[in-house]
Design an enzyme around this catalytic site. Structure first.
Site, PDB file in Angstrom:
ATOM      1  N   ARG A 161      -3.479 -17.947  -1.749  1.00  0.00           N
ATOM      2  CA  ARG A 161      -4.889 -18.039  -1.312  1.00  0.00           C
ATOM      3  C   ARG A 161      -5.845 -17.292  -2.249  1.00  0.00           C
ATOM      4  NH1 ARG A 161      -4.892 -14.290   4.019  1.00  0.00           N
ATOM      5  NH2 ARG A 161      -3.222 -15.693   4.579  1.00  0.00           N
ATOM      6  N   GLU A 172       2.124  -6.945  -5.403  1.00  0.00           N
ATOM      7  CA  GLU A 172       2.417  -6.970  -3.969  1.00  0.00           C
ATOM      8  C   GLU A 172       3.039  -8.306  -3.638  1.00  0.00           C
ATOM      9  OE1 GLU A 172      -0.958  -6.303  -1.536  1.00  0.00           O
ATOM     10  OE2 GLU A 172      -1.423  -4.412  -2.502  1.00  0.00           O
ATOM     11  N   HIS A 191      -9.640  -9.760  -4.451  1.00  0.00           N
ATOM     12  CA  HIS A 191     -10.909 -10.300  -3.931  1.00  0.00           C
ATOM     13  C   HIS A 191     -11.712 -11.048  -4.991  1.00  0.00           C
ATOM     14  CE1 HIS A 191     -10.340  -8.608  -0.037  1.00  0.00           C
ATOM     15  NE2 HIS A 191     -10.156  -7.408  -0.544  1.00  0.00           N
ATOM     16  N   THR A 243      -3.061  -7.961   4.860  1.00  0.00           N
ATOM     17  CA  THR A 243      -1.785  -7.424   5.346  1.00  0.00           C
ATOM     18  C   THR A 243      -2.045  -6.505   6.536  1.00  0.00           C
ATOM     19  OG1 THR A 243      -1.227  -7.374   3.006  1.00  0.00           O
ATOM     20  CG2 THR A 243       0.356  -6.391   4.505  1.00  0.00           C
ATOM     21  N   HIS A 284      -1.709  -9.334  -5.377  1.00  0.00           N
ATOM     22  CA  HIS A 284      -0.800  -9.822  -4.335  1.00  0.00           C
ATOM     23  C   HIS A 284      -0.621 -11.327  -4.508  1.00  0.00           C
ATOM     24  CE1 HIS A 284       0.108  -9.841   0.301  1.00  0.00           C
ATOM     25  NE2 HIS A 284       1.016 -10.504  -0.386  1.00  0.00           N
ATOM     26  N   ASN A 304      -7.090  -3.035  -6.722  1.00  0.00           N
ATOM     27  CA  ASN A 304      -6.649  -4.343  -6.230  1.00  0.00           C
ATOM     28  C   ASN A 304      -7.740  -5.383  -6.530  1.00  0.00           C
ATOM     29  OD1 ASN A 304      -6.361  -6.588  -4.466  1.00  0.00           O
ATOM     30  ND2 ASN A 304      -4.912  -5.419  -3.239  1.00  0.00           N
ATOM     31  N   HIS A 335      -4.897   0.707   1.857  1.00  0.00           N
ATOM     32  CA  HIS A 335      -5.424  -0.232   2.853  1.00  0.00           C
ATOM     33  C   HIS A 335      -6.561   0.388   3.639  1.00  0.00           C
ATOM     34  CE1 HIS A 335      -5.693  -3.762   5.325  1.00  0.00           C
ATOM     35  NE2 HIS A 335      -4.779  -4.323   4.584  1.00  0.00           N
ATOM     36  N   GLU A 395       4.496   3.098   0.089  1.00  0.00           N
ATOM     37  CA  GLU A 395       3.029   3.132   0.169  1.00  0.00           C
ATOM     38  C   GLU A 395       2.691   3.214   1.647  1.00  0.00           C
ATOM     39  OE1 GLU A 395       0.706   0.456  -2.273  1.00  0.00           O
ATOM     40  OE2 GLU A 395      -0.824   0.292  -0.707  1.00  0.00           O
ATOM     41  N   ARG A 423       0.435 -14.188  -2.880  1.00  0.00           N
ATOM     42  CA  ARG A 423       0.818 -14.647  -1.541  1.00  0.00           C
ATOM     43  C   ARG A 423       1.535 -15.984  -1.623  1.00  0.00           C
ATOM     44  NH1 ARG A 423      -1.088 -13.182   3.441  1.00  0.00           N
ATOM     45  NH2 ARG A 423      -2.049 -11.131   3.448  1.00  0.00           N
TER      46      ARG A 423
END
Ligand code: PXP
Length: 235
Positions: free
Chosen positions: A48, A68, A9, A99, A42, A6, A189, A149, A44
């Site tokens: 963001r 995502e 970040h 999340t 992801h 992922n 996660h 998931e 969003r």
């Protein structure tokens, strides 16, 4: 077991300055130079971290993207245009930092069944990010998802406190039940370098999606070199 990295970040850091550094494409290239399954991104609703262009730029590299996304019309349209390798439907609240819980599939079965149809028609794999809860797992099977998931956040928190057996057993039982219904099972996660070994004890897990701990580790693995290089230029 495969790894999905992922890279949200990296985008969070870039957006903190509003510029182009660090580059998502460079991060994607590094991740793709390893034997990973996919890049998880992801998109969003509030953009963001990952922006629309990031998705298309990473797709151009030939990457498999695990997108995502929340179950909204806007993001669905983008996903159908992008055609990622897979979509992973997640709940989304604007106020949350990340999340927080799994998607509530059981209370919106008919909606989700319809919502995922266009993805399936385009050959995009559909995954649902859910808690290891029997009702949610059965609902995921009912709507026709390919994957679930399992949300490992509660397990990861329990692991930090040293008493994770209950949460871990829920994951094990949930995975088994999902597999008995023909679902393939991923997890993600809060997984990190300390707790990830336990995922090998859950039979048949296909893929782990991991972000925060990898990017956090990368900061320290790279910091010394980065300072030394700047020091050379400054001296
Ligand atoms: N899987 C899902 C569905 C997520 O929402 C996240 C966080 O964006 C992850 C995996 C990765 O979690 P972490 O960053 O804690 O490794």
């Amino acid at each position: 077991m495969k790894l999905g990295v992922n890279i949200d970040h990296i985008a969070t850091l870039r957006n903190a300055r509003g510029g182009v550094e660090p580059s998502i494409v460079e991060a994607a290239k590094i991740a793709l130079s390893e034997d990973i399954l996919a890049l998880t991104m992801h998109l969003r609703e509030d953009r963001r971290h990952i922006k629309d262009d990031d998705l298309y730029n990473v797709k151009k590299l030939g990457a498999k993207i695990n997108l995502e996304m929340a179950c909204t019309k806007e993001i669905q349209e983008i996903a159908l245009d992008l055609v990622p390798y897979s979509v992973c439907l997640v709940p989304e609240r604007r106020q949350e930092v990340t999340t927080e819980g799994g998607l509530d599939v059981s209370s919106q079965k008919e909606f989700i069944k319809e919502y995922i149809k266009p993805f399936k028609q385009k050959g995009i794999l559909v995954s649902l990010f859910i808690d290891a809860d029997i009702e949610q797992i059965e609902a995921a099977s009912y709507v026709g998802a390919d994957y679930i998931e399992l949300h490992t956040g509660s397990f990861a928190n329990a692991f930090l406190k040293g008493d994770y057996k209950t949460e871990f057993d829920k994951l094990k039982t949930g995975a088994k039940h999902a597999q008995s219904l023909g679902l393939k099972v991923n997890a993600g996660h809060g997984l990190n370098y300390e707790n990830v070994y336990l995922m090998h004890e859950i039979d048949g897990l296909c893929e782990l999606n991991i972000g925060h701990s990898i990017i956090s580790r990368a900061v320290f693995d790279g910091l010394k070199t980065a300072i030394a290089e700047m020091l050379k230029l400054v001296k």
